[in-house]
Design an enzyme around this catalytic site. Structure first.
Site, PDB file in Angstrom:
ATOM      1  N   CYS A 117      31.515  28.278  17.997  1.00 28.55           N
ATOM      2  CA  CYS A 117      30.045  28.287  17.926  1.00 28.55           C
ATOM      3  C   CYS A 117      29.534  28.452  16.497  1.00 28.55           C
ATOM      4  O   CYS A 117      28.358  28.223  16.227  1.00 28.55           O
ATOM      5  CB  CYS A 117      29.475  29.382  18.811  1.00 28.55           C
ATOM      6  SG  CYS A 117      30.121  29.325  20.480  1.00 28.55           S
ATOM      7  N   HIS A 257      22.426  31.522  16.959  1.00 30.60           N
ATOM      8  CA  HIS A 257      23.247  30.879  17.982  1.00 30.60           C
ATOM      9  C   HIS A 257      22.730  31.330  19.345  1.00 30.60           C
ATOM     10  O   HIS A 257      22.492  32.513  19.577  1.00 30.60           O
ATOM     11  CB  HIS A 257      24.711  31.289  17.783  1.00 30.60           C
ATOM     12  CG  HIS A 257      25.592  30.859  18.894  1.00 30.60           C
ATOM     13  ND1 HIS A 257      25.533  29.592  19.443  1.00 30.60           N
ATOM     14  CD2 HIS A 257      26.555  31.513  19.593  1.00 30.60           C
ATOM     15  CE1 HIS A 257      26.405  29.507  20.414  1.00 30.60           C
ATOM     16  NE2 HIS A 257      27.042  30.654  20.534  1.00 30.60           N
ATOM     17  N   ASN A 287      24.406  28.205  26.369  1.00 29.82           N
ATOM     18  CA  ASN A 287      25.176  28.238  25.125  1.00 29.82           C
ATOM     19  C   ASN A 287      25.886  26.891  24.955  1.00 29.82           C
ATOM     20  O   ASN A 287      26.798  26.569  25.717  1.00 29.82           O
ATOM     21  CB  ASN A 287      26.188  29.394  25.224  1.00 29.82           C
ATOM     22  CG  ASN A 287      27.063  29.517  23.982  1.00 29.82           C
ATOM     23  OD1 ASN A 287      27.117  28.611  23.161  1.00 29.82           O
ATOM     24  ND2 ASN A 287      27.763  30.627  23.879  1.00 29.82           N
TER      25      ASN A 287
HETATM   26  C1  COA Z   1      29.164  37.748  30.108  1.00 31.86           C
HETATM   27  C2  COA Z   1      28.000  38.721  30.052  1.00 31.86           C
HETATM   28  C3  COA Z   1      26.704  37.988  30.370  1.00 31.86           C
HETATM   29  C4  COA Z   1      28.221  39.780  31.130  1.00 31.86           C
HETATM   30  O1  COA Z   1      27.144  40.707  31.074  1.00 31.86           O
HETATM   31  P1  COA Z   1      27.432  42.265  31.149  1.00 31.86           P
HETATM   32  O2  COA Z   1      26.139  42.934  31.076  1.00 31.86           O
HETATM   33  O3  COA Z   1      28.466  42.575  30.091  1.00 31.86           O
HETATM   34  O4  COA Z   1      28.013  42.382  32.597  1.00 31.86           O
HETATM   35  P2  COA Z   1      29.342  43.133  33.061  1.00 31.86           P
HETATM   36  O5  COA Z   1      30.524  42.282  32.764  1.00 31.86           O
HETATM   37  O6  COA Z   1      29.294  44.553  32.558  1.00 31.86           O
HETATM   38  O7  COA Z   1      29.112  43.162  34.604  1.00 31.86           O
HETATM   39  C5  COA Z   1      28.120  44.007  35.197  1.00 31.86           C
HETATM   40  C6  COA Z   1      28.234  43.867  36.699  1.00 31.86           C
HETATM   41  O8  COA Z   1      27.822  42.554  37.085  1.00 31.86           O
HETATM   42  C7  COA Z   1      28.881  41.867  37.763  1.00 31.86           C
HETATM   43  N1  COA Z   1      28.881  40.482  37.316  1.00 31.86           N
HETATM   44  C8  COA Z   1      29.594  39.917  36.324  1.00 31.86           C
HETATM   45  N2  COA Z   1      29.292  38.627  36.209  1.00 31.86           N
HETATM   46  C9  COA Z   1      28.368  38.361  37.170  1.00 31.86           C
HETATM   47  C10 COA Z   1      27.688  37.206  37.544  1.00 31.86           C
HETATM   48  N3  COA Z   1      27.852  36.032  36.938  1.00 31.86           N
HETATM   49  N4  COA Z   1      26.796  37.300  38.551  1.00 31.86           N
HETATM   50  C11 COA Z   1      26.581  38.459  39.192  1.00 31.86           C
HETATM   51  N5  COA Z   1      27.225  39.592  38.876  1.00 31.86           N
HETATM   52  C12 COA Z   1      28.108  39.540  37.872  1.00 31.86           C
HETATM   53  C13 COA Z   1      30.137  42.571  37.342  1.00 31.86           C
HETATM   54  O9  COA Z   1      31.156  42.458  38.319  1.00 31.86           O
HETATM   55  C14 COA Z   1      29.652  43.999  37.205  1.00 31.86           C
HETATM   56  O10 COA Z   1      29.568  44.575  38.489  1.00 31.86           O
HETATM   57  P3  COA Z   1      29.950  46.122  38.710  1.00 31.86           P
HETATM   58  O11 COA Z   1      28.970  46.895  37.847  1.00 31.86           O
HETATM   59  O12 COA Z   1      29.740  46.303  40.160  1.00 31.86           O
HETATM   60  O13 COA Z   1      31.362  46.247  38.239  1.00 31.86           O
HETATM   61  C15 COA Z   1      27.889  39.416  28.669  1.00 31.86           C
HETATM   62  O14 COA Z   1      28.974  40.295  28.506  1.00 31.86           O
HETATM   63  C16 COA Z   1      27.869  38.439  27.534  1.00 31.86           C
HETATM   64  O15 COA Z   1      26.937  37.679  27.387  1.00 31.86           O
HETATM   65  N6  COA Z   1      28.882  38.483  26.646  1.00 31.86           N
HETATM   66  C17 COA Z   1      28.950  37.598  25.519  1.00 31.86           C
HETATM   67  C18 COA Z   1      29.467  36.261  25.969  1.00 31.86           C
HETATM   68  C19 COA Z   1      29.240  35.180  24.950  1.00 31.86           C
HETATM   69  O16 COA Z   1      28.223  35.120  24.304  1.00 31.86           O
HETATM   70  N7  COA Z   1      30.205  34.273  24.871  1.00 31.86           N
HETATM   71  C20 COA Z   1      30.130  33.145  24.043  1.00 31.86           C
HETATM   72  C21 COA Z   1      30.378  33.494  22.625  1.00 31.86           C
HETATM   73  S1  COA Z   1      30.036  32.156  21.561  1.00 31.86           S
END
Ligand code: COA
Length: 335
Positions: A117, A257, A287
């Site tokens: 990215c 980004h 993204n």
């Molecule tokens: C992926 C992302 C959106 C997840 O968000 P988060 O707030 O970290 O969520 P978590 O992984 O802590 O999950 C929170 C809860 O939601 C649940 N969950 C995860 N993905 C889910 C989805 N797509 N839909 C619904 N629930 C979801 C999890 O199981 C967790 O449940 P629990 O609390 O019962 O265990 C976030 O971490 C993110 O954006 N990371 C950066 C990714 C990125 O930018 N990548 C590209 C880089 S260029």
């Protein structure tokens, strides 16, 4: 010590996104997720997807043609094409060479660049060197992805986040004090496994087992990437500003980004920037990796957001891990 003969700036921009929309409601039918969760945690409402089998060079060509026209040059005038992507048409030839053929840019040297990215900003920094030292006059930098092929549509961790699209810019010489003023590039290979496609390369060639294990799709430790992004996005801009003795208060626009609205908000906070100075389109496109920043620049330009002389900060981060920022003074008249 630099041998700078010119300043390098953006002469023209272009973008293209496929017509097909995949909304959060569509994704609800594929994996256990819901619209409210996706919007709250990411800000993304929908993303675009190319028709299956669309090569990334095809959508890139549309963005490139728009950028070439906007720059007021011809494809034959291009000296170099740098194509930032992690979803190339092939391993060989490079997608930059395919694009050179599609555009009829016969004079242009061409190569691909993979910095995920951060790729467009990395490629822009390279383009600037060739313009500044007078070796080349017109360089096309493209960031384009067909991520819908690389995303595991059974993995709710990743499939909610990504989309397809293409953005492009033509760089050339601009008056002193305009164009690219500073950039900051960085990498931390120790975080490579936090965002990875494990199989299909030389480390783990494709086998029946790797396909069954879905290892040719992207795998991500979302929380680790999130922490990294929040730490690095504002910092890379501050590091670039420091190189030219500029203060964050002098930035007129932040083009981040487009990964997650919470990451963007954290970067804006670090830079003390109100959100109305921050361009956001991730709600529409998700993204799009290397395409995200050039699409945002091209869209912001067409929304008449930039005035000649405005200071723009580009800030990216991505797999690798990598990060990259660029401070530039907008050199085009608003039309
Ligand atoms: C992926 C992302 C959106 C997840 O968000 P988060 O707030 O970290 O969520 P978590 O992984 O802590 O999950 C929170 C809860 O939601 C649940 N969950 C995860 N993905 C889910 C989805 N797509 N839909 C619904 N629930 C979801 C999890 O199981 C967790 O449940 P629990 O609390 O019962 O265990 C976030 O971490 C993110 O954006 N990371 C950066 C990714 C990125 O930018 N990548 C590209 C880089 S260029």
């Amino acid at each position: 010590m630099t041998n700078k003969r010119h300043n390098a700036g953006i002469l023209g921009t272009g973008y293209y996104v496929p017509e097909k929309r995949i909304t959060n409601r569509d994704i609800e039918k594929m994996v256990d997720t819901n619209d409210a969760w996706i919007v709250e945690r990411t800000g993304i409402r929908e993303r675009r997807a190319a028709e299956p089998g669309t090569p990334v060079s095809e959508i890139a060509c549309k963005a490139a043609e728009m950028a070439i026209e906007d720059a007021g040059v011809r494809a034959e005038d291009l000296d170099l094409i740098i194509f930032a992507t992690l979803t190339p048409d092939y391993y060989i030839p490079s997608t930059a060479c395919v694009l050179q053929m599609r555009l009829g840019a016969a004079k242009a040297a061409a190569f691909d660049l993979e910095a995920a990215c951060s790729g467009f900003v990395y490629a822009s920094a390279i383009a600037a060197q060739f313009i500044e030292n007078g070796i080349y006059k017109h360089i096309l930098v493209v960031g384009a992805e067909v991520l819908s092929n690389m995303v595991d549509w059974e993995d709710r961790n990743t499939c909610i986040l990504f989309g397809d699209g293409a953005g492009a810019a033509v760089y050339g010489a601009v008056p002193e004090g305009e164009g690219i003023l500073a950039f900051d590039l960085g990498a931390d290979g120790t975080g490579g496994d936090t965002l990875i496609v494990p199989a299909g390369g030389s480390a783990q060639p494709t086998t029946e087992e790797s396909i069954k294990a879905r290892q040719h799709f992207m795998q991500m430790d979302g929380k680790a990437v999130f922490r990294f992004a929040v730490k690095v996005m504002g910092k890379t801009v501050l590091d670039a500003l420091e190189k030219i003795g500029m203060d964050k208060s002098e930035i007129d626009h932040l083009i981040p980004h487009q990964a997650n609205i919470r990451i963007v908000q954290a970067a804006a906070k670090r830079l003390d920037m109100p959100m109305d100075k921050v361009f956001v389109n991730l709600d529409k496109y998700g993204n799009t990796s290397a395409a995200s920043i050039p699409i945002a620049i091209a869209e912001a330009q067409r929304e008449h957001r930039f005035k000649k002389g405005d200071v723009i900060a580009l800030a990216g981060f991505g797999a690798g891990l990598t990060w990259a920022s660029c401070i530039l003074r907008w050199t085009k008249e608003d039309k």
